[in-house]
Design a protein around this motif. Structure first.
Motif, PDB file in Angstrom:
ATOM      1  N   GLY A   1       0.804  -1.207   0.000  1.00 24.87           N
ATOM      2  CA  GLY A   1       0.000   0.000   0.000  1.00 24.87           C
ATOM      3  C   GLY A   1       0.838   1.258   0.000  1.00 24.87           C
ATOM      4  O   GLY A   1       0.311   2.347  -0.055  1.00 24.87           O
ATOM      5  N   GLU A   2       2.155   1.101   0.036  1.00 22.49           N
ATOM      6  CA  GLU A   2       3.000   2.293   0.035  1.00 22.49           C
ATOM      7  C   GLU A   2       3.148   2.862  -1.377  1.00 22.49           C
ATOM      8  O   GLU A   2       3.418   4.022  -1.553  1.00 22.49           O
ATOM      9  N   GLU A   3       2.949   1.959  -2.404  1.00 26.53           N
ATOM     10  CA  GLU A   3       3.128   2.442  -3.766  1.00 26.53           C
ATOM     11  C   GLU A   3       1.917   3.278  -4.182  1.00 26.53           C
ATOM     12  O   GLU A   3       0.806   3.076  -3.697  1.00 26.53           O
ATOM     13  N   ALA A   4       2.169   4.207  -5.080  1.00 24.11           N
ATOM     14  CA  ALA A   4       1.083   5.081  -5.524  1.00 24.11           C
ATOM     15  C   ALA A   4       0.045   4.272  -6.296  1.00 24.11           C
ATOM     16  O   ALA A   4       0.383   3.391  -7.080  1.00 24.11           O
ATOM     17  N   VAL A   5      -1.216   4.536  -6.024  1.00 22.38           N
ATOM     18  CA  VAL A   5      -2.297   3.829  -6.700  1.00 22.38           C
ATOM     19  C   VAL A   5      -2.859   4.755  -7.771  1.00 22.38           C
ATOM     20  O   VAL A   5      -3.167   5.906  -7.491  1.00 22.38           O
ATOM     21  N   PRO A   6      -2.951   4.261  -9.019  1.00 26.37           N
ATOM     22  CA  PRO A   6      -3.528   5.144 -10.049  1.00 26.37           C
ATOM     23  C   PRO A   6      -4.994   5.424  -9.745  1.00 26.37           C
ATOM     24  O   PRO A   6      -5.701   4.570  -9.223  1.00 26.37           O
ATOM     25  N   ALA A   7      -5.434   6.623 -10.057  1.00 28.56           N
ATOM     26  CA  ALA A   7      -6.812   7.008  -9.766  1.00 28.56           C
ATOM     27  C   ALA A   7      -7.782   6.131 -10.561  1.00 28.56           C
ATOM     28  O   ALA A   7      -7.499   5.735 -11.689  1.00 28.56           O
ATOM     29  N   ALA A   8      -8.916   5.800  -9.932  1.00 26.91           N
ATOM     30  CA  ALA A   8      -9.901   4.945 -10.583  1.00 26.91           C
ATOM     31  C   ALA A   8     -10.554   5.684 -11.740  1.00 26.91           C
ATOM     32  O   ALA A   8     -10.702   6.901 -11.720  1.00 26.91           O
ATOM     33  N   GLU A   9     -10.941   4.897 -12.741  1.00 23.96           N
ATOM     34  CA  GLU A   9     -11.543   5.470 -13.945  1.00 23.96           C
ATOM     35  C   GLU A   9     -13.049   5.592 -13.809  1.00 23.96           C
ATOM     36  O   GLU A   9     -13.658   6.550 -14.246  1.00 23.96           O
ATOM     37  N   ARG A  10     -13.636   4.567 -13.188  1.00 27.69           N
ATOM     38  CA  ARG A  10     -15.090   4.452 -13.189  1.00 27.69           C
ATOM     39  C   ARG A  10     -15.727   5.529 -12.306  1.00 27.69           C
ATOM     40  O   ARG A  10     -15.239   5.815 -11.219  1.00 27.69           O
ATOM     41  N   ASP A  11     -16.817   6.088 -12.826  1.00 26.24           N
ATOM     42  CA  ASP A  11     -17.505   7.091 -12.033  1.00 26.24           C
ATOM     43  C   ASP A  11     -18.296   6.382 -10.946  1.00 26.24           C
ATOM     44  O   ASP A  11     -19.046   5.448 -11.227  1.00 26.24           O
ATOM     45  N   LEU A  12     -18.104   6.801  -9.738  1.00 22.14           N
ATOM     46  CA  LEU A  12     -18.752   6.113  -8.634  1.00 22.14           C
ATOM     47  C   LEU A  12     -18.988   7.126  -7.529  1.00 22.14           C
ATOM     48  O   LEU A  12     -18.159   8.004  -7.294  1.00 22.14           O
ATOM     49  N   ASP A  13     -20.123   7.036  -6.892  1.00 23.07           N
ATOM     50  CA  ASP A  13     -20.355   7.884  -5.725  1.00 23.07           C
ATOM     51  C   ASP A  13     -21.181   7.088  -4.732  1.00 23.07           C
ATOM     52  O   ASP A  13     -22.402   7.201  -4.675  1.00 23.07           O
ATOM     53  N   LEU A  14     -20.505   6.229  -3.987  1.00 25.72           N
ATOM     54  CA  LEU A  14     -21.194   5.399  -3.010  1.00 25.72           C
ATOM     55  C   LEU A  14     -21.229   6.108  -1.675  1.00 25.72           C
ATOM     56  O   LEU A  14     -20.204   6.556  -1.166  1.00 25.72           O
ATOM     57  N   ARG A  15     -22.442   6.209  -1.145  1.00 25.06           N
ATOM     58  CA  ARG A  15     -22.606   6.745   0.205  1.00 25.06           C
ATOM     59  C   ARG A  15     -23.223   5.628   1.030  1.00 25.06           C
ATOM     60  O   ARG A  15     -24.397   5.328   0.890  1.00 25.06           O
ATOM     61  N   ILE A  16     -22.391   4.967   1.797  1.00 24.39           N
ATOM     62  CA  ILE A  16     -22.794   3.719   2.453  1.00 24.39           C
ATOM     63  C   ILE A  16     -22.985   3.940   3.942  1.00 24.39           C
ATOM     64  O   ILE A  16     -22.128   4.528   4.620  1.00 24.39           O
ATOM     65  N   LYS A  17     -24.114   3.456   4.422  1.00 21.59           N
ATOM     66  CA  LYS A  17     -24.335   3.485   5.873  1.00 21.59           C
ATOM     67  C   LYS A  17     -24.431   2.042   6.328  1.00 21.59           C
ATOM     68  O   LYS A  17     -25.199   1.246   5.778  1.00 21.59           O
ATOM     69  N   ILE A  18     -23.636   1.699   7.347  1.00 17.63           N
ATOM     70  CA  ILE A  18     -23.659   0.342   7.881  1.00 17.63           C
ATOM     71  C   ILE A  18     -24.063   0.464   9.341  1.00 17.63           C
ATOM     72  O   ILE A  18     -23.485   1.274  10.080  1.00 17.63           O
TER      73      ILE A  18
ATOM     74  N   VAL B   1     -19.665  -4.146  12.422  1.00 12.68           N
ATOM     75  CA  VAL B   1     -20.152  -3.010  11.641  1.00 12.68           C
ATOM     76  C   VAL B   1     -18.992  -2.135  11.167  1.00 12.68           C
ATOM     77  O   VAL B   1     -18.866  -1.813   9.981  1.00 12.68           O
ATOM     78  N   LEU B   2     -18.140  -1.787  12.124  1.00 12.17           N
ATOM     79  CA  LEU B   2     -17.033  -0.883  11.784  1.00 12.17           C
ATOM     80  C   LEU B   2     -16.040  -1.585  10.871  1.00 12.17           C
ATOM     81  O   LEU B   2     -15.495  -0.992   9.937  1.00 12.17           O
ATOM     82  N   MET B   3     -15.823  -2.872  11.144  1.00  9.72           N
ATOM     83  CA  MET B   3     -14.879  -3.645  10.334  1.00  9.72           C
ATOM     84  C   MET B   3     -15.361  -3.737   8.891  1.00  9.72           C
ATOM     85  O   MET B   3     -14.574  -3.576   7.949  1.00  9.72           O
ATOM     86  N   LEU B   4     -16.655  -3.969   8.730  1.00 10.25           N
ATOM     87  CA  LEU B   4     -17.203  -4.057   7.373  1.00 10.25           C
ATOM     88  C   LEU B   4     -16.948  -2.746   6.626  1.00 10.25           C
ATOM     89  O   LEU B   4     -16.530  -2.743   5.464  1.00 10.25           O
ATOM     90  N   GLY B   5     -17.157  -1.651   7.308  1.00 11.21           N
ATOM     91  CA  GLY B   5     -16.912  -0.359   6.694  1.00 11.21           C
ATOM     92  C   GLY B   5     -15.440  -0.165   6.353  1.00 11.21           C
ATOM     93  O   GLY B   5     -15.092   0.363   5.297  1.00 11.21           O
ATOM     94  N   GLU B   6     -14.610  -0.631   7.239  1.00 10.64           N
ATOM     95  CA  GLU B   6     -13.174  -0.473   7.030  1.00 10.64           C
ATOM     96  C   GLU B   6     -12.703  -1.281   5.818  1.00 10.64           C
ATOM     97  O   GLU B   6     -11.886  -0.807   5.026  1.00 10.64           O
ATOM     98  N   VAL B   7     -13.235  -2.497   5.689  1.00  9.40           N
ATOM     99  CA  VAL B   7     -12.862  -3.334   4.543  1.00  9.40           C
ATOM    100  C   VAL B   7     -13.305  -2.662   3.245  1.00  9.40           C
ATOM    101  O   VAL B   7     -12.539  -2.590   2.270  1.00  9.40           O
ATOM    102  N   LEU B   8     -14.517  -2.127   3.248  1.00  9.16           N
ATOM    103  CA  LEU B   8     -15.013  -1.451   2.038  1.00  9.16           C
ATOM    104  C   LEU B   8     -14.145  -0.245   1.689  1.00  9.16           C
ATOM    105  O   LEU B   8     -13.768  -0.051   0.530  1.00  9.16           O
ATOM    106  N   ALA B   9     -13.849   0.562   2.699  1.00  4.36           N
ATOM    107  CA  ALA B   9     -13.055   1.767   2.450  1.00  4.36           C
ATOM    108  C   ALA B   9     -11.654   1.395   1.981  1.00  4.36           C
ATOM    109  O   ALA B   9     -11.113   1.994   1.041  1.00  4.36           O
ATOM    110  N   GLU B  10     -11.094   0.403   2.594  1.00  2.00           N
ATOM    111  CA  GLU B  10      -9.741  -0.041   2.247  1.00  2.00           C
ATOM    112  C   GLU B  10      -9.704  -0.577   0.804  1.00  2.00           C
ATOM    113  O   GLU B  10      -8.788  -0.273   0.043  1.00  2.00           O
TER     114      GLU B  10
END
Lengths: 481, 74
Positions: free
Chosen positions: A284-301, A309-318
């Motif tokens: 995860g130290e290497e630079a990640v190229p920006a994603a191409e796909r348009d996405l706007d997820l607003r997730i509530k867990i 609950v928090l872990m699920l959110g963390e996995v998604l965000a990660e």
């Protein structure tokens, strides 16, 4: 032939003109006979004597001496009430060559600032604290201070300080002497000529130790407050010597100036480059190229504490982060580690996150019924909601939301660990709605789950969740946010 | 000639009297007159100063008192 030469005059560490009092440019704002003026002079003489005026930074407090910066021709910072040692810490650490003096009264240091002084002393910060103790709140009109003697009347102890109600006078030097780090602690007094000369020596020594690079020094100065004590300056001086001195006995409490080793200018901290290794990050130290796909997820867990609950959110965000999206993860939970309500807000999108707060989710993952009831009304039309149960409870219908019931806890129990119910739900989500590639999710799990057994269980749970999701998708829905 | 000489700043003095109390040879006093701020400022009686400098430290005002000492000059 003889003539007179000046031997004692106004210290150079003072400004030539004091702007505090426009028409009295040489006079301090202190009352006649106030100890602050004398302490200022002793400090100014010490600064002159050590030749450190150009690199001295004085941190003035709240209290009568709040205006010390009008007098000292040094660097000056005025700190919030009681916070001078914290401010001084910042100054000294960012400018290690400076000579930092925190000047505080007893209301400032021993009441509201107790935490700051104790921890600055305990860290052995290389600073000099001048603690002016007059046993009363002077500036605000004579309220009881932590240092007020027992029996002494004040506006807030009209019957006299009473030990069972107000506690005992706080002995700051002795209190700090319980700590390992301080180098020099001495209590002096302004009660008579001899005591004033001893005070001069102590203040100079405390400053000298800092010049030598040693750690924390504090000089407590018993000082008169004739106005509030309602005594003449001469009577107040005697009160300092006889009564304050009997309660707070002057003397050196600790002097480790000879044996103390110089404190490193900067406390050792790991280099930034070493941090990933120290906290066990392997990628995860290497630079990640920006994603191409348009996405706007607003997730509530949402669910209860312990459901992951928090872990699920963390996995998604990660996973989103690894896929090159802008992400945020905002947990919100009560103090309970288990069984309290728990929810988190996750945003995954192509644009920088404007707010991590999700108040209008387009994905709701409800791990129990109260969470579904609470948050379903907020889901955006066209959004997705997955509920942990065999069927959607009564009263939770929404025509404009794609709502699915999957008993993820029961399924997780079936594969041997109820704890992985959150990951079953994640698997179903991947199937029912375009989020991130499963490969990213597996990568995120690998980084976040250190226990190999749980990692394997999570992979199994992910797969079971996908199966459930596929079944549902085939049955009824055309998914995709 | 006395060994010392003390100069009080009449306008800066707030008349607290600590220097009068502190002076070992007792050669300082509060003036009968008032300065322009309404205080009885400290003043030197005119002789007997030893130049010890104690009044300088006892005085709370930064420039309230200046002490001089007798030195030999070639």
């Amino acid at each position: 032939m003889s003539s007179y030469a000046i031997s004692h005059e106004r210290a150079h560490a003072f400004y030539d003109h004091f702007e505090r009092k426009g028409e009295l440019p040489h006079q301090t704002h202190y009352c006649p006979g106030c100890g602050h003026g004398i302490v200022h002079k002793l400090l100014a003489s010490a600064i002159d004597g050590l030749g450190v005026r150009d690199r001295t930074v004085l941190v003035s407090p709240v209290g009568c001496s709040v205006f010390a910066y009008y007098y000292f021709d040094t660097g000056n910072v005025q700190a919030a009430h009681g916070r001078a040692p914290a401010v001084a810490t910042g100054i000294k650490r960012s400018r290690p060559d400076s000579i930092v003096v925190a000047y505080q009264g007893d209301g400032d240091l021993a009441a509201i600032g107790t935490a700051e002084i104790i921890h600055a002393a305990n860290r052995g910060e290389s600073m000099t604290v001048i603690f002016v103790n007059n046993g009363i709140y002077g500036m605000t009109g004579g309220q009881m201070a932590p240092t007020t003697p027992l029996g002494k009347q004040s506006t807030t102890s009209p019957g006299g300080r009473e030990k069972w109600n107000d506690g005992y006078p706080v002995h700051v030097c002795e209190l700090l002497n319980a700590l390992d780090a301080p180098v020099y602690l001495e209590r002096v007094s302004l009660g008579d000529n001899k005591q004033i000369m001893q005070a001069a020596k102590a203040i100079r020594r405390a400053l000298e130790y800092q010049v030598k690079g040693l750690g924390f020094s504090l000089v407590e100065v018993l000082s008169p407050c004739p106005t509030i004590w309602k005594l003449t300056p001469v009577e107040a001086q005697k009160f300092v010597r006889d009564e304050m001195g009997a309660l707070f006995v002057p003397g050196c409490v600790r002097d480790r100036g000879k044996e103390a080793e110089a404190r490193p200018a900067r406390a050792a901290a790991p280099a930034l480059a070493d941090v990933p290794r120290l906290i066990g990050l392997t990628s995860g130290e290497e630079a990640v190229p920006a994603a191409e796909r348009d996405l706007d997820l607003r997730i509530k867990i949402a669910g209860f504490g312990g459901q992951g609950v928090l872990m699920l959110g963390e996995v998604l965000a990660e996973a989103g982060l690894e896929a090159g999206y802008e992400v945020s993860w905002l947990p919100s939970y009560g103090p309970e580690m288990r069984s309290g309500t728990s929810n988190c807000h996750v945003r995954i999108g192509r644009h920088p996150v404007d707010s991590p707060l999700v108040s209008r989710p387009n994905v709701l993952l409800a791990l129990n019924e109260p969470s579904l009831r609470k948050f379903l009304p907020a889901v955006e039309p066209g959004g997705v909601a997955i509920y942990n149960g065999r069927e959607v409870p009564e009263g939770c219908e929404r025509d404009d939301v794609r709502l699915a019931a999957i008993p993820v806890t029961a399924i997780a129990d079936g594969i041997g660990a109820g704890k992985v119910a959150n990951i079953v739900m994640l698997g179903a989500l991947l199937e029912l709605c375009e989020v991130v590639d499963e490969e990213r999710v597996r990568g995120a799990l690998r980084r976040l789950i250190h226990n190999d057994r749980y990692y394997e269980l999570d992979l199994a749970a992910l797969e079971r969740g996908r199966e459930e999701g596929r079944k549902l998708a085939a049955e009824a829905y055309g998914w995709g946010v | 000639m006395d060994r010392g000489m003390v100069v009080t700043n009449q306008e800066e003095c707030k008349g607290c009297g600590l220097c009068v109390e502190a002076c070992p040879p007792r050669v300082l006093r509060l003036s009968a007159g008032l300065n322009r701020y309404g205080y009885h400022p400290a003043e030197y009686s005119g002789s007997g100063c030893t130049g010890c400098g104690i009044c300088y430290y006892a005085c709370p005002e930064p420039g309230g008192i200046t002490v001089e000492r007798l030195v030999k000059v070639a």
